[in-house]
Design a protein around this motif. Structure first.
Motif, mmCIF file in Angstrom:
data_model
loop_
_atom_site.group_PDB
_atom_site.id
_atom_site.type_symbol
_atom_site.label_atom_id
_atom_site.label_comp_id
_atom_site.label_asym_id
_atom_site.label_seq_id
_atom_site.Cartn_x
_atom_site.Cartn_y
_atom_site.Cartn_z
ATOM 1 N N ASP A 41 -30.276 12.830 -70.268
ATOM 2 C CA ASP A 41 -29.706 13.900 -71.078
ATOM 3 C C ASP A 41 -30.456 15.216 -70.891
ATOM 4 O OD1 ASP A 41 -29.322 11.464 -73.672
ATOM 5 O OD2 ASP A 41 -27.743 12.267 -72.375
ATOM 6 N N THR A 42 -31.539 15.176 -70.172
ATOM 7 C CA THR A 42 -32.335 16.380 -69.921
ATOM 8 C C THR A 42 -31.522 17.412 -69.167
ATOM 9 O OG1 THR A 42 -34.443 15.198 -69.913
ATOM 10 C CG2 THR A 42 -34.358 17.274 -68.694
ATOM 11 N N SER A 61 -38.298 19.456 -76.718
ATOM 12 C CA SER A 61 -38.701 18.216 -76.063
ATOM 13 C C SER A 61 -38.705 17.085 -77.078
ATOM 14 C CB SER A 61 -40.091 18.368 -75.456
ATOM 15 O OG SER A 61 -40.090 19.328 -74.430
ATOM 16 N N VAL A 62 -38.228 15.933 -76.661
ATOM 17 C CA VAL A 62 -38.138 14.784 -77.559
ATOM 18 C C VAL A 62 -38.360 13.519 -76.752
ATOM 19 C CG1 VAL A 62 -35.636 14.562 -77.286
ATOM 20 C CG2 VAL A 62 -36.735 13.722 -79.375
ATOM 21 N N GLN A 63 -38.882 12.499 -77.402
ATOM 22 C CA GLN A 63 -39.080 11.222 -76.722
ATOM 23 C C GLN A 63 -37.763 10.470 -76.600
ATOM 24 O OE1 GLN A 63 -42.155 9.128 -78.894
ATOM 25 N NE2 GLN A 63 -43.778 10.228 -77.807
ATOM 26 N N THR A 64 -37.733 9.564 -75.649
ATOM 27 C CA THR A 64 -36.557 8.717 -75.473
ATOM 28 C C THR A 64 -36.197 8.029 -76.788
ATOM 29 O OG1 THR A 64 -37.105 8.326 -73.153
ATOM 30 C CG2 THR A 64 -35.591 6.769 -74.203
ATOM 31 N N GLY A 65 -34.920 8.103 -77.138
ATOM 32 C CA GLY A 65 -34.449 7.525 -78.387
ATOM 33 C C GLY A 65 -34.443 8.501 -79.549
ATOM 34 N N GLN A 101 -26.797 31.799 -73.510
ATOM 35 C CA GLN A 101 -27.827 31.911 -72.474
ATOM 36 C C GLN A 101 -28.419 30.560 -72.099
ATOM 37 O OE1 GLN A 101 -28.287 32.417 -75.633
ATOM 38 N NE2 GLN A 101 -30.212 31.402 -76.173
ATOM 39 N N GLY A 102 -28.151 29.541 -72.886
ATOM 40 C CA GLY A 102 -28.651 28.201 -72.605
ATOM 41 C C GLY A 102 -29.896 27.876 -73.393
ATOM 42 N N THR A 103 -30.037 26.609 -73.752
ATOM 43 C CA THR A 103 -31.230 26.129 -74.434
ATOM 44 C C THR A 103 -31.663 24.828 -73.777
ATOM 45 O OG1 THR A 103 -32.195 25.585 -76.602
ATOM 46 C CG2 THR A 103 -29.918 24.896 -76.230
ATOM 47 N N GLN A 104 -32.951 24.695 -73.515
ATOM 48 C CA GLN A 104 -33.462 23.556 -72.765
ATOM 49 C C GLN A 104 -33.650 22.337 -73.649
ATOM 50 O OE1 GLN A 104 -34.036 23.303 -69.407
ATOM 51 N NE2 GLN A 104 -34.624 21.159 -69.698
ATOM 52 N N VAL A 105 -33.182 21.204 -73.139
ATOM 53 C CA VAL A 105 -33.409 19.908 -73.782
ATOM 54 C C VAL A 105 -34.145 19.035 -72.783
ATOM 55 C CG1 VAL A 105 -32.330 17.821 -74.678
ATOM 56 C CG2 VAL A 105 -31.403 20.070 -75.281
ATOM 57 N N THR A 106 -35.288 18.525 -73.193
ATOM 58 C CA THR A 106 -36.092 17.677 -72.311
ATOM 59 C C THR A 106 -36.381 16.360 -73.015
ATOM 60 O OG1 THR A 106 -37.136 19.627 -71.317
ATOM 61 C CG2 THR A 106 -38.210 17.500 -70.968
ATOM 62 N N VAL A 107 -36.021 15.261 -72.351
ATOM 63 C CA VAL A 107 -36.244 13.925 -72.922
ATOM 64 C C VAL A 107 -37.207 13.172 -72.006
ATOM 65 C CG1 VAL A 107 -35.200 11.808 -73.742
ATOM 66 C CG2 VAL A 107 -33.896 13.952 -73.832
#
Length: 125
Positions: A90-91, A11-15, A119-125
Motif C-alpha cells: 500500500d506504500t 509512516s505506519v507498521q504493517t497492519g 499535491q499528494g501525500t506519502q503513505v509508507t508501510v
C-alpha cells in the motif's frame, strides 16, 4: 477553479491504520465524484477508491476492498479515506482527485474526468 489539499499521510507498521483527508477549496456543481489514486515508485498511478458526491456511493480497487473506506463530509467538500490493515504494497504517494466524470470513467478509475488534483501525500508501510 477548485483546489484540493490532502493531509494525513505518514509512516505506519504493517497492519496499522491511517486516515487521509482531502479538502476542496469550494463546492462546485460541476464535480460529481472524488477519488483517491496512488503511485508507488516505478509504477503507474492507479485508482484505489472513488465516490459519487450526490449519493455517497463508493467503489474500491480489488486490492483495497474491505480495508479502505471512502466517505464525504456533509458539505461534500472534504473526502476521507480510512485505510486499515495496511500492507507494504500500500506504500505510495496518494493523490486526491475531483471532477465531473462519466459512469465508465468512474467504474474504471479513468483519470481523464478528474480535472482537479491535490499535491499528494506519502503513505509508507
Amino acid at each position: 477553479h477548485v483546489q484540493l489539499v490532502e493531509s494525513g499521510g505518514g509512516s505506519v507498521q504493517t497492519g496499522g491504520s491511517l486516515r487521509l483527508s482531502c479538502k476542496a477549496s469550494k463546492y462546485s456543481y460541476s464535480i460529481n465524484s472524488m477519488a483517491w489514486f496512488r503511485q508507488a515508485p516505478g509504477k503507474e498511478r492507479e485508482g484505489v477508491a472513488a465516490i459519487w458526491t450526490n449519493d455517497g456511493t463508493s467503489r474500491y480497487a480489488e486490492s483495497v476492498e474491505g480495508r479502505y473506506r471512502l466517505s464525504l463530509d456533509d458539505s461534500k467538500t472534504t473526502a476521507f479515506l480510512e485505510m486499515n490493515n495496511l500492507q507494504p504494497e500500500d506504500t505510495g504517494l496518494y493523490y486526491c482527485a475531483a471532477g465531473g466524470v462519466g459512469y465508465n470513467e468512474y467504474m474504471s478509475f479513468n483519470r481523464r474526468g478528474y480535472t482537479a488534483w491535490g499535491q499528494g501525500t506519502q503513505v509508507t508501510v
